[in-house]
Design a protein around this motif. Structure first.
Motif, mmCIF file in Angstrom:
data_model
loop_
_atom_site.group_PDB
_atom_site.id
_atom_site.type_symbol
_atom_site.label_atom_id
_atom_site.label_comp_id
_atom_site.label_asym_id
_atom_site.label_seq_id
_atom_site.Cartn_x
_atom_site.Cartn_y
_atom_site.Cartn_z
ATOM 1 N N ARG A 175 -34.049 43.358 -56.543
ATOM 2 C CA ARG A 175 -33.323 42.366 -55.749
ATOM 3 C C ARG A 175 -33.399 41.046 -56.518
ATOM 4 O O ARG A 175 -34.456 40.692 -57.051
ATOM 5 C CB ARG A 175 -33.958 42.212 -54.369
ATOM 6 N N TYR A 176 -32.268 40.324 -56.554
ATOM 7 C CA TYR A 176 -32.219 39.050 -57.274
ATOM 8 C C TYR A 176 -31.089 38.205 -56.702
ATOM 9 O O TYR A 176 -30.343 38.645 -55.839
ATOM 10 C CB TYR A 176 -32.014 39.291 -58.771
ATOM 11 N N ARG A 177 -30.974 37.002 -57.203
ATOM 12 C CA ARG A 177 -29.825 36.156 -56.885
ATOM 13 C C ARG A 177 -29.004 36.006 -58.151
ATOM 14 O O ARG A 177 -29.541 35.965 -59.249
ATOM 15 C CB ARG A 177 -30.273 34.785 -56.387
ATOM 16 N N LYS A 186 -27.248 36.892 -52.924
ATOM 17 C CA LYS A 186 -28.250 37.954 -53.040
ATOM 18 C C LYS A 186 -27.582 39.208 -53.585
ATOM 19 O O LYS A 186 -26.498 39.572 -53.140
ATOM 20 C CB LYS A 186 -28.875 38.265 -51.679
ATOM 21 N N ARG A 187 -28.253 39.840 -54.526
ATOM 22 C CA ARG A 187 -27.723 41.054 -55.147
ATOM 23 C C ARG A 187 -28.845 42.060 -55.317
ATOM 24 O O ARG A 187 -30.023 41.710 -55.307
ATOM 25 C CB ARG A 187 -27.158 40.751 -56.539
ATOM 26 N N GLU A 188 -28.444 43.315 -55.537
ATOM 27 C CA GLU A 188 -29.389 44.366 -55.903
ATOM 28 C C GLU A 188 -28.788 45.148 -57.050
ATOM 29 O O GLU A 188 -27.569 45.291 -57.156
ATOM 30 C CB GLU A 188 -29.669 45.306 -54.731
ATOM 31 N N LYS A 233 -35.219 49.700 -58.360
ATOM 32 C CA LYS A 233 -34.222 48.903 -57.648
ATOM 33 C C LYS A 233 -34.767 47.471 -57.651
ATOM 34 O O LYS A 233 -35.932 47.237 -57.315
ATOM 35 C CB LYS A 233 -34.031 49.383 -56.218
ATOM 36 N N GLU A 287 -29.655 48.819 -59.328
ATOM 37 C CA GLU A 287 -30.492 49.990 -59.540
ATOM 38 C C GLU A 287 -30.301 50.431 -60.971
ATOM 39 O O GLU A 287 -29.188 50.373 -61.501
ATOM 40 C CB GLU A 287 -30.102 51.119 -58.587
ATOM 41 N N ILE A 306 -38.038 46.089 -55.872
ATOM 42 C CA ILE A 306 -38.257 46.415 -54.455
ATOM 43 C C ILE A 306 -38.453 47.913 -54.240
ATOM 44 O O ILE A 306 -38.887 48.318 -53.177
ATOM 45 C CB ILE A 306 -37.113 45.874 -53.561
#
Length: 173
Positions: free
Chosen positions: A114-116, A122-124, A112, A126, A82
């Motif tokens: 974003r995923y599950r 939901k998580r991020e 960065k 970096e 993202i």
């Protein structure tokens, strides 16, 4: 874990490595697949593995940068980049689907994603350095892109010819 729980890793030029993976549907339990992928990755040995590399055309990635017995696996379901830095970094990359082949690849220095996670949350994450390169490399697999695609045609063709030669000589052994 026994070898029976390991998955065969697809090698170039398998066409599945060039296909775009489908999103993991909400409610799809990929826990068992992710555990088997981690076991396969550790046995290879490697630091990242995308589901298409084991013939599963789903957007699932496992990563563990730990080089010792202190394992710290990350499982990313439907990951997407993202944000990425304008700054670039070059580092040597290899791939379990191109065994023994390495080349310098230039990518954004930081990303960065974003995923599950496996619970569906939901998580991020970096990353920079090795983690940034690994995240980008594995997400590329989900889109049918290989690290050799970042090389000049000359370098890519040399590397792919060397891989084909190495695989042929292994078949003869």
């Amino acid at each position: 874990m026994t070898d029976a729980t390991l998955l065969p890793i697809l090698l170039v030029p398998d066409p599945r490595l060039r296909a775009k993976a489908k999103p993991v549907a909400a409610g799809d339990d990929v826990r068992a697949l992710s555990e088997t992928m981690l076991a396969t990755m550790y046995a290879a040995p490697g630091i990242g593995l995308a589901a298409p590399q084991v013939g599963e055309m789903r957007r699932l990635v496992v990563i563990d940068l730990q080089r010792d017995d202190t394992r710290s696996p990350i499982v990313l379901v439907n990951p997407e980049i993202i944000a990425e830095s304008g700054e670039q970094a070059t580092r040597e990359e290899g791939c379990l689907s191109l065994p023994g082949q390495y080349a310098e690849v230039t990518r954004p220095a930081r990303v960065k994603v974003r995923y599950r996670d496996l619970t569906g949350a939901k998580r991020e994450i970096e990353g920079d350095g090795l983690l940034a390169a690994c995240l980008q490399h594995e997400i590329d697999h989900l889109n049918g892109v290989l690290f050799v695609d970042y090389l000049s045609a000359l370098k890519r063709n040399m590397l792919l010819r060397k891989l084909a030669k190495d695989l042929k000589s292994k078949e003869r052994e």
